[in-house]
Motif scaffolding. Sequence first.
Motif, mmCIF file in Angstrom:
data_model
loop_
_atom_site.group_PDB
_atom_site.id
_atom_site.type_symbol
_atom_site.label_atom_id
_atom_site.label_comp_id
_atom_site.label_asym_id
_atom_site.label_seq_id
_atom_site.Cartn_x
_atom_site.Cartn_y
_atom_site.Cartn_z
ATOM 1 N N CYS A 1 33.924 5.317 23.137
ATOM 2 C CA CYS A 1 33.833 5.732 21.611
ATOM 3 C C CYS A 1 32.952 7.100 21.483
ATOM 4 C CB CYS A 1 33.019 4.492 20.964
ATOM 5 S SG CYS A 1 32.430 5.154 19.478
ATOM 6 N N CYS B 1 29.032 6.107 20.394
ATOM 7 C CA CYS B 1 28.364 5.310 20.959
ATOM 8 C C CYS B 1 28.335 5.404 22.618
ATOM 9 C CB CYS B 1 28.263 3.726 20.439
ATOM 10 S SG CYS B 1 29.743 2.999 20.955
ATOM 11 N N CYS C 1 31.196 2.080 14.311
ATOM 12 C CA CYS C 1 30.525 3.434 14.414
ATOM 13 C C CYS C 1 31.033 4.552 13.437
ATOM 14 C CB CYS C 1 30.897 3.882 15.924
ATOM 15 S SG CYS C 1 30.018 3.026 17.134
ATOM 16 N N HIS D 1 34.884 3.165 17.535
ATOM 17 C CA HIS D 1 34.712 1.806 17.080
ATOM 18 C C HIS D 1 34.792 2.138 15.704
ATOM 19 C CE1 HIS D 1 32.642 1.209 21.272
ATOM 20 N NE2 HIS D 1 33.703 0.622 21.188
HETATM 21 ZN ZN ZN Z 1 31.136 3.123 19.086
#
Ligand code: ZN
Length: 354
Positions: A78, A81, A105, A102
């Motif tokens: 991702c 993150c 996120c 994600h």
């Molecule tokens: Zn993420």
Amino acid sequence: MQTRDRIRREYNSYNDLSRQFCMYDDQSMDSLDDRIEMNPNGCETDCYTLCPCPQPSLLLLRQHNFKLKVYYSNVGNCVQCNKRIRFAVASLRCRDCPLRCHTECYDQLTVNCIPQPLISSKRGHLSDFAPDAAPMVPALIVHCVTEIEARGLEQEGLYRVSSTREKVKRLRHKLLRGKTTPHLGNKDTHTLCCCIKDFLRTLQRPLIPVIHRHDFVLATQQNDPLAAEEQLYLAVVDLHRAHRDTLAFLMLHWQRIAQSPAVKMSINNIAVIFAPTLFDDVDLNLSNVVIWQQVLRVLLLQPPGFWAQFLEVDSLMPACSLDDDEWKRESNHSPSVHWQSVKTYFRSMVNLAG
Ligand SMILES: [Zn+2]
Ligand SMILES: [Zn+2]
């Protein structure tokens, strides 16, 4: 004549400009030939402070055009993150840029949407790396600048302290050749700065191409501030769109660098560092360097609004709506969360001091 009137109307900044150019009045070219101050402290030795301070004069934003996607192969991590995007679990990918993240996120995203250029062969011209929609600033530059500024511009010696060649090469490769937008949160700030420098230095044609160089030199040598601004405007407009947008974007960034006392990089220092890079160093000699540094100082001392006017944002496709319901259903998101809230801003346009 029309151009002159337009410039007068657009900026109405004669007084501001006069004030700024007053700073040059007592400066001879010799006195401007400064070396990099390794540890400049305060304004006593550096009169090239910016006035007015860079402000968030326009809010650039482009929404990612997200699509919900389930992968059954390894698609990497991702962007936000840096954790793995799991097998067979729905995640988001942008239709316009190579960003993947994600679903959880998405509302923390700080990465801008920079569409990839259509051509696949990278020939080394700036326009080969820039998106086809304005602002035509290569993703490498926008992502590095955004990450550098997101850290608060508190680190001393940005663009002066070097990184290792291997780290810069690896990051450059990820940003230019990677299949997805890389996570930059774990990269050293000096490596990000060096990556921008390295990218600019290795362009086939410098950011201010040789053919345009004379226009910039003439414009910045004008004694009449209004004539100087007008000529400079015309010189900038005459650049290829990718060169113009990238120059404007970097000028605003470097103005903010110069404005941060913690970084200890004055306008002088930035001009000294980037003069050979921006003007090409094939005919590098002392007299040329002195002239280019002076040109760069004048460019850096333009009001932020001067540069911001060149950074328009072309809209692409409207933000995705087809997948809204699907995504809300699958991820049990609150109905009050609309896709319209999924906005990532050119955070570098945000006045960090404010
Ligand atoms: Zn993420
Ligand atoms: Zn995007």
